[in-house]
Write an enzyme that holds these catalytic residues in place. Structure first.
Site, PDB file in Angstrom:
ATOM      1  N   GLY A  82      16.496  48.307  63.412  1.00 38.04           N
ATOM      2  CA  GLY A  82      15.196  48.734  63.960  1.00 38.04           C
ATOM      3  C   GLY A  82      15.282  49.270  65.377  1.00 38.04           C
ATOM      4  O   GLY A  82      16.341  49.260  66.014  1.00 38.04           O
ATOM      5  N   LYS A  94      13.456  55.738  75.190  1.00 34.59           N
ATOM      6  CA  LYS A  94      14.624  54.891  74.910  1.00 34.59           C
ATOM      7  C   LYS A  94      14.954  54.115  76.173  1.00 34.59           C
ATOM      8  O   LYS A  94      15.172  54.710  77.228  1.00 34.59           O
ATOM      9  CB  LYS A  94      15.810  55.765  74.479  1.00 34.59           C
ATOM     10  N   ARG A 123      12.967  61.010  74.324  1.00 33.92           N
ATOM     11  CA  ARG A 123      13.550  61.958  73.382  1.00 33.92           C
ATOM     12  C   ARG A 123      12.515  62.375  72.351  1.00 33.92           C
ATOM     13  O   ARG A 123      11.506  61.692  72.168  1.00 33.92           O
ATOM     14  CB  ARG A 123      14.839  61.411  72.768  1.00 33.92           C
ATOM     15  N   ASP A 152      22.274  53.861  60.210  1.00 34.40           N
ATOM     16  CA  ASP A 152      21.057  53.832  61.030  1.00 34.40           C
ATOM     17  C   ASP A 152      21.068  54.966  62.058  1.00 34.40           C
ATOM     18  O   ASP A 152      20.058  55.212  62.714  1.00 34.40           O
ATOM     19  CB  ASP A 152      20.906  52.481  61.746  1.00 34.40           C
ATOM     20  N   ASN A 153      22.206  55.635  62.188  1.00 43.04           N
ATOM     21  CA  ASN A 153      22.300  56.749  63.134  1.00 43.04           C
ATOM     22  C   ASN A 153      22.366  58.092  62.410  1.00 43.04           C
ATOM     23  O   ASN A 153      22.854  59.074  62.964  1.00 43.04           O
ATOM     24  CB  ASN A 153      23.523  56.572  64.034  1.00 43.04           C
TER      25      ASN A 153
END
Ligand code: AMP
Ligand code: MG
Length: 531
Positions: free
Chosen positions: A110, A133, A203, A280-281
């Site tokens: 997450g 971020k 971002r 997850d990336n």
């Protein structure tokens, strides 16, 4: 966190927070670390940054979302994009996803330090999600602090924008802002924690949904939420496909496979090594996402990875990226299987990855070498022999391709020797010299077959072989100076990398091979996941 809303300089931001409106929310309002079930996101508030200070912003990205450069230079901008104030329409949340890390299922991950501010729809009707971020803890922060440091924030900011200008599909970055806080990091996990400057990157992307966003629901057998997210994603991010249905799910997955293949072919073209291709990336839109311990190939070496955390297995080394992208797509297929319930068409869709990659790679190599089209009969060998030569001679990949354009089909072999001498990291020995002569003759013969003018070939090569990339040591030099409060190299690099294919007078220092001092320096060729 102050509740006051930022004034009307942000009125141009037209928010349409469809993600929070249409997908299931975590009902728990409190922000503490936990497993979140049957929900795509949790509402959170960014942490107050003590003393936000602008490092840099991207004027192109500001324009896309409808902000003027003047606005980017205000204190309001700094406060909002450090997470201290919400502009009207912002509804902050962190999303739930899982993932395979280094080949193993890791469960819930997450947005541990990413806080979405909402989606804007710009004047062209394009959707852009804004995400901070490093703006503090979320329910997904696990044992970490939700923060990010200046060095990794500058790396993410610069590389996202550089990749965009290189023509590589990527998430973008609007700003990087110092938080005014100190953050503890043990850069190489070797018992040497240090205080570092904290920072927040804003971002942006049409969507930040990852392969792992689907995997988490499949792993928990929560097919209802899984289906909701798939339908939402098709309607929002792939609207050209039409209304979701079982047949359409396959079409959608095939498109994800194709987009992923194209992205990886671009990485191989420019010499980019992602460093942490965990599921997850991996973006569902085939965008390069999550700039962590990435790096740029200097001396051509397919086995190289910048990520010291991966030094043993080198799972994410340059030459393995196409294979890993496929492996990741197989994991996504597994997550979709309970909805589609047929393996054969999923396998067929997966084969679209291999076919697209093969095709993209051939076109890419033909482009890099200035060939009109790829002829497998001769060009497979030509490319393989070149790879061996560049590796043997330890040649800088970027400079080699760029300078190859200047050689002619009638040049003597000494021309290639000179080129290699200029671009390599070690002296040209007999073995490499002989290899180079043979390769160059084969290349020249191949060029003659195309019968193209040298000028035409040079121009087409220079359009795909960049002169300026975010060399590892250049990013580090920008960081070293920024840590002394001087952001000038950040701005210079940002500006130079706007036109990576155009030679720029006065910017020669950004197109040089790695200096000796940078070979073993932390941050230049060795990076860890600590960020
Ligand atoms: P990454 O390796 O950056 O893809 O991160 C893997 C997971 O760890 C993601 O769920 C991140 O949100 C989380 N993570 C990484 N760094 C931090 C941090 N400093 N605080 C909280 N979560 C983090
Ligand atoms: Mg990540």
């Amino acid at each position: 966190m102050q509740n006051s809303s930022a004034s009307n300089i942000f009125d141009a931001l037209n928010f349409d927070n469809r993600f929070v409106r249409e997908l299931p929310a975590d009902p728990e309002p409190d922000n503490y670390r936990r497993q979140v079930y049957q929900a795509c996101y949790s509402r959170v508030q960014p942490k107050t940054a003590k003393a936000p200070r602008l490092v840099a912003y991207s004027s192109e990205m500001a324009e896309i979302i409808g902000l003027s450069e003047e606005t980017c230079r205000t204190d309001e901008f700094c406060q909002v994009f450090a997470g201290n104030r919400l502009a009207p329409g912002m509804e902050p949340y962190a999303t739930c996803y899982g993932g395979h890390q280094f080949g193993h299922w890791a469960g819930q991950l997450g947005d541990g330090r990413a806080i979405n501010l909402g989606d804007i729809v710009n004047v062209h009707g394009q959707r852009w999600a804004l995400q901070l971020k490093g703006a503090g803890l979320t329910p997904y922060s696990r044992s970490a602090d939700g923060l990010a440091v200046l060095r990794s924030s500058i790396r993410e900011f610069l590389c996202s924008e550089a990749m965009h200008h290189l023509g590589v599909p990527t998430t973008r970055a609007l700003s990087v802002i110092l938080s005014g806080e100190q953050v503890v990091r043990d850069m190489f996990y070797d018992g040497n924690p240090q205080l570092e400057a904290g920072a927040v990157v804003c971002r942006t992307a049409p969507s930040f949904t990852r392969f792992g966003s689907f995997q988490i629901f499949a792993a928990r057998d929560d097919l209802e939420t899984l289906k909701k997210l798939i339908d939402y994603t098709i309607r929002t991010d792939f609207p050209h496909l039409g209304e979701p249905s079982k047949a359409l799910y396959l079409q959608w997955f095939e498109e994800v496979c194709r987009k992923t293949a194209e992205m990886v072919a671009h990485w191989q073209r420019v010499g980019f090594v992602h460093g942490v291709m965990n599921t997850d990336n991996m973006s569902i839109l085939g965008l390069t996402i999550d700039y962590g311990p990435y790096g740029w190939l200097e001396n051509y070496d397919p086995d190289w990875t910048p990520n010291t955390t991966d030094a043993q297995g080198r799972r994410y080394r340059f030459g393995n990226q196409p294979t890993i992208a496929y492996w990741n797509l197989v994991q996504l297929a597994n997550a979709l299987y309970p909805i589609i319930q047929k393996a054969a068409p999923l396998e067929e869709a997966l084969s679209a990855y291999s076919a697209t990659y093969e095709n993209a790679w051939q076109n890419m190599m033909a482009g890099k070498l200035g060939l009109l089209s790829f002829d497998p009969a001769s060009d497979e060998t030509l490319c393989a022999d070149l790879a061996t030569l560049l590796k043997t001679a330890e040649t800088d990949m970027t400079l080699f391709y760029r300078n190859l354009a200047d050689l002619n089909s009638s040049d003597d072999v000494s021309a290639i020797h000179r080129l290699l001498e200029q671009c390599s990291y070690k002296a040209l020995r007999t073995e490499a010299r002989e290899m180079a002569s043979l390769w160059f003759k084969a290349y020249q013969a191949r060029l003659k077959r195309d019968n193209r003018s040298n000028a035409d070939r040079q121009q087409s090569m220079n359009a795909v072989n960049p002169l300026y990339v975010l060399r590892n040591y250049l990013a580090q030099q920008a960081i070293d100076l920024a840590e002394q409060d001087d952001f000038s190299i950040v701005w210079d690099l940002l500006d130079t990398l706007r036109k990576p294919y155009t030679q720029q007078t006065g910017r020669e220092q950004f197109a040089k091979k790695r200096p000796d001092w940078a070979k073993q320096r932390a941050g230049c060729s060795m990076l860890s996941c600590s960020s």
